[in-house]
Write a protein that holds these residues in place. Structure first.
Motif: not given
Lengths: 459, 459
Positions: A93-95, A91, A120, A430-434
């Motif tokens: 990586v923002d933010p 995915q 990530r 926290q996949i898809h998240s920071p």
């Protein structure tokens, strides 16, 4: 006994297995952003090289998008033929400012809950796909060969709608067809119970742009007289759910089945702790359809989510602009036999019907896939469940999955194969998240789980 | 007669006046974006230098934000003391890709409608403020002096809420106080009728952030169970107007006066062609309160506009994220005696009352100013109106203005001075939009208009 030797080998080799994973995690293979195309290519090359060290005939296969990695072993061997699927893309990586470390500078971190692999892709899906390759590595070290005929099939577009996947499966059907597909892209139920996913939600992605004035306007000169497209978009989005949380697109629920009494009973038996599940992310109240249980909301009910919205001025300070356009990315999770294309048409008709005079809309379709229902009748399921129960010391369960793993359905549709989804992710990965992470325990016991499963399926 | 000589001088000197304006337009003095602070400073320096060539005692005056430019002439002269106000800062230029040329590489362009000065700030407000300085330049060339006691007061924060203006006016009240303030930041009515604005809308800017989950979530894993802050924000925005276009914030209309029969008759006499006004920007239907005329919608009725909205993923491709936050910049145009601070409190209470469990909101206040009502009784108004009628050959009118020019009200509030708003912009100047322009005709006749006005007011 040989299994014990393989398991012992896995335990002693763990530090090296972790080094190999960190090496793969350093490649920023973000598939949705064209800027990272070269990195997706590098990740594919890395995997081809690693598969060759395991004795595979491995190659990178070009597509109109990012390449596939395909590898074969023992094509002339009798007995079972197992296919393994995973994806090497990750995915965005923002933010970025919410990450505690650079997402592609992975590291093993000590935490109160144990050691984790931070970075990530550590959980989705590089860490998971490596559990299978590491199990094969240990088997080969003990036996000098792999346990049976194997095909490895790794994709680089899973996080961006898999545009090349179906054509590739169709063009290479005979080469890819096996007795069963093993897919490692799911998780442990409530982070502890080993699970085989037998129900997956589908996905439909839509991007809409509402056009109002033919250019940005001064909100003083035109405000109150000219239609504001952000206001129009907001009204449309606000109307997509009624006050009970039900989606209002006409016909949306026509193909949504009720849960069978048997499955409903199984799920009640899981005693899902939704308060903890929501509490982990700072929430407390289920926000879905008022008359559904939390597990139904995430496993067996369809959804409509706004994944992104933008329009007008979002910079520092303030700009009194009445913008020409407003945009949103909206996705639907689909269940049962909901047809993504029929839902897309219904959604587009619903939006168009609500446009005031002077506004028009552009639609852009993103990924779409139907929901998936796995056949637990396949003879691989029960042995795999037994192997998982053995490794984890907890009865493995058949569960649903709110996410969309289109590939599972594609194996059935295009190759007439059953797929078995087994993964070791945890709710707080926290996949898809920071700050995405993968527990070292997930990685280690994941490798051991595959060793046990292979032992049972290879005969 | 001396006025004719001054007007002739203005005509022959026009090419040089245009060159001077282009030079000022090359400075990207965007006040709302901290990245351009140095350029705002350069614009102020440029004006100080130019004012000195006109015989002014001019200086750049520091503030906590961008500097003011203050210049004096003939402080010991008897007779009238005129103050002129303008602003040297400009709006941001995004979206840059919609500009036909770089916004700070201005040029005179030939168009079917005549010659235009193209570039950011050409109309708002550098081109307009230079009409006054050029009129003084021509007067001085003919007479060797300026016509009367003058104070020039130029601001660099008008496009970003004027944070330093009130303190500066308070700290320098005696220095700035004059008989009347001349403000050149408005336009011709329907691009042809010279006008003096006697009614201005106020402005309140608010930025809101809705917080839901404590981090971005995977819309597959949590979608249907977790509250999505974009959905919450959309519902709040959608609810700000009812189906008749009326704003729903409780008490919002309490201080909104009805138009006087006299003013209503005047405005009907203007025969506003709203179809053309809307047609110019690709619209056809007035979108404001159902029971109001188009001129009321933009001159005498308050508004609520969303100037910007953002949240979740807005990049290339698609990201199935359920975001932690959603944001919007919202502004209100105020009329009558609406109190910006009271409206701010009412708006914040309105938003807070609609938050579901698990969501919270942060507010950030931006600029705010009350509406302005000019006193046409001041003895400068009728002579100025006569001078405009003379220059343009069309009866000049007293009109309203939908925009907010807080300074006009501040002169009354903080310096007890009347202000007279005279400008030469046109509806298609595209201020605050890409491809902003100022007609050479507006610039040329604007200079001539000030020469005629000065002739009448200087005695």
């Amino acid at each position: 006994m040989s299994l014990d030797a393989v398991l012992a080998r896995i335990d002693t080799d763990l530090p090296h297995a972790l080094d190999r994973l960190l090496d793969l995690l350093r490649i920023p293979s973000i598939s949705t952003d064209p800027a990272f195309k070269g990195d997706c290519d590098r990740a594919a090359d890395w995997l081809v090289a690693d598969l060759k060290t395991l004795g595979f005939d491995a190659s990178k296969r070009e597509t109109p998008g990012h390449p596939m990695v395909v590898a074969h072993y023992g094509t002339d061997l009798p007995g079972p033929h197992l296919l393994f699927y995973g994806h090497y893309d990750v995915q965005p990586v923002d933010p970025l400012n919410l990450w505690d470390r650079y997402p592609f500078d992975p590291q093993i971190e000590e935490t109160p809950a144990g050691r984790v692999i931070r970075g990530r892709g550590s959980s989705d899906d590089k860490g998971q796909l490596m559990t299978f390759l590491e199990a094969l590595r240990a088997y080969r070290a003990e036996h000098g060969r792999l346990p049976c005929r194997l095909t490895i099939f790794l994709e680089g577009e899973e996080e961006s709608g898999s545009p090349s996947l179906i054509p590739f499966m169709q063009d290479n059907a005979d080469e890819l067809r096996a007795d069963v597909a093993l897919i490692c892209d799911t998780g442990l139920f409530e982070s502890k119970t080993p699970a085989i996913v037998t129900m997956l939600r589908g996905l439909l992605g839509e991007e809409i742009t509402i056009h109002g004035p033919n250019k940005d306007l001064h909100s003083g000169m035109y405000g109150g007289l000219a239609m504001n497209p952000i206001r129009v978009l907001s009204r449309i989005i606000a109307g997509l759910h009624d006050d009970t949380g039900r989606i209002t697109v006409p016909g949306f629920y026509d193909q949504v089945p009720e849960l069978s009494d048997d499955m409903r009973a199984q799920w009640q038996g899981l005693a899902f702790d939704h308060a903890r599940f929501l509490g982990d992310v700072g929430l407390s109240v289920p926000a879905g359809e008022a008359d559904r249980t939390p597990l139904e909301m995430i496993w067996s009910r369809p959804t409509c989510e706004v994944n992104g919205i933008w329009g007008g001025y979002a910079g520092d300070g303030f700009k009194t602009v009445l913008p020409a356009m407003a945009h949103a990315k909206i996705s639907f999770r689909l269940v049962g036999t909901q047809d993504p294309f029929a839902i897309r048409e219904a959604f587009r008709a619903y939006v168009t019907a609500q446009l005031p005079v002077d506004c028009r809309v552009d639609f852009k379709g993103h990924g779409n896939s139907p929901a998936g229902q796995m056949s637990v009748a396949n003879k691989a399921f029960e042995p795999a469940r037994a192997a998982l129960t053995e490794e984890w010391g907890i009865a493995a369960a058949y569960v649903g999955c709110g996410g969309s793993i289109p590939i599972a359905g594609y194996f059935k549709t295009y190759l007439d194969m059953d797929a078995m989804l087994i993964g070791f992710g945890k709710d707080d990965d926290q996949i898809h998240s920071p700050n995405e992470k993968y527990d070292v325990q997930s990685f280690h016991k994941g490798i051991r789980s595959w060793a046990r499963i292979l032992e049972r399926l290879a005969v």
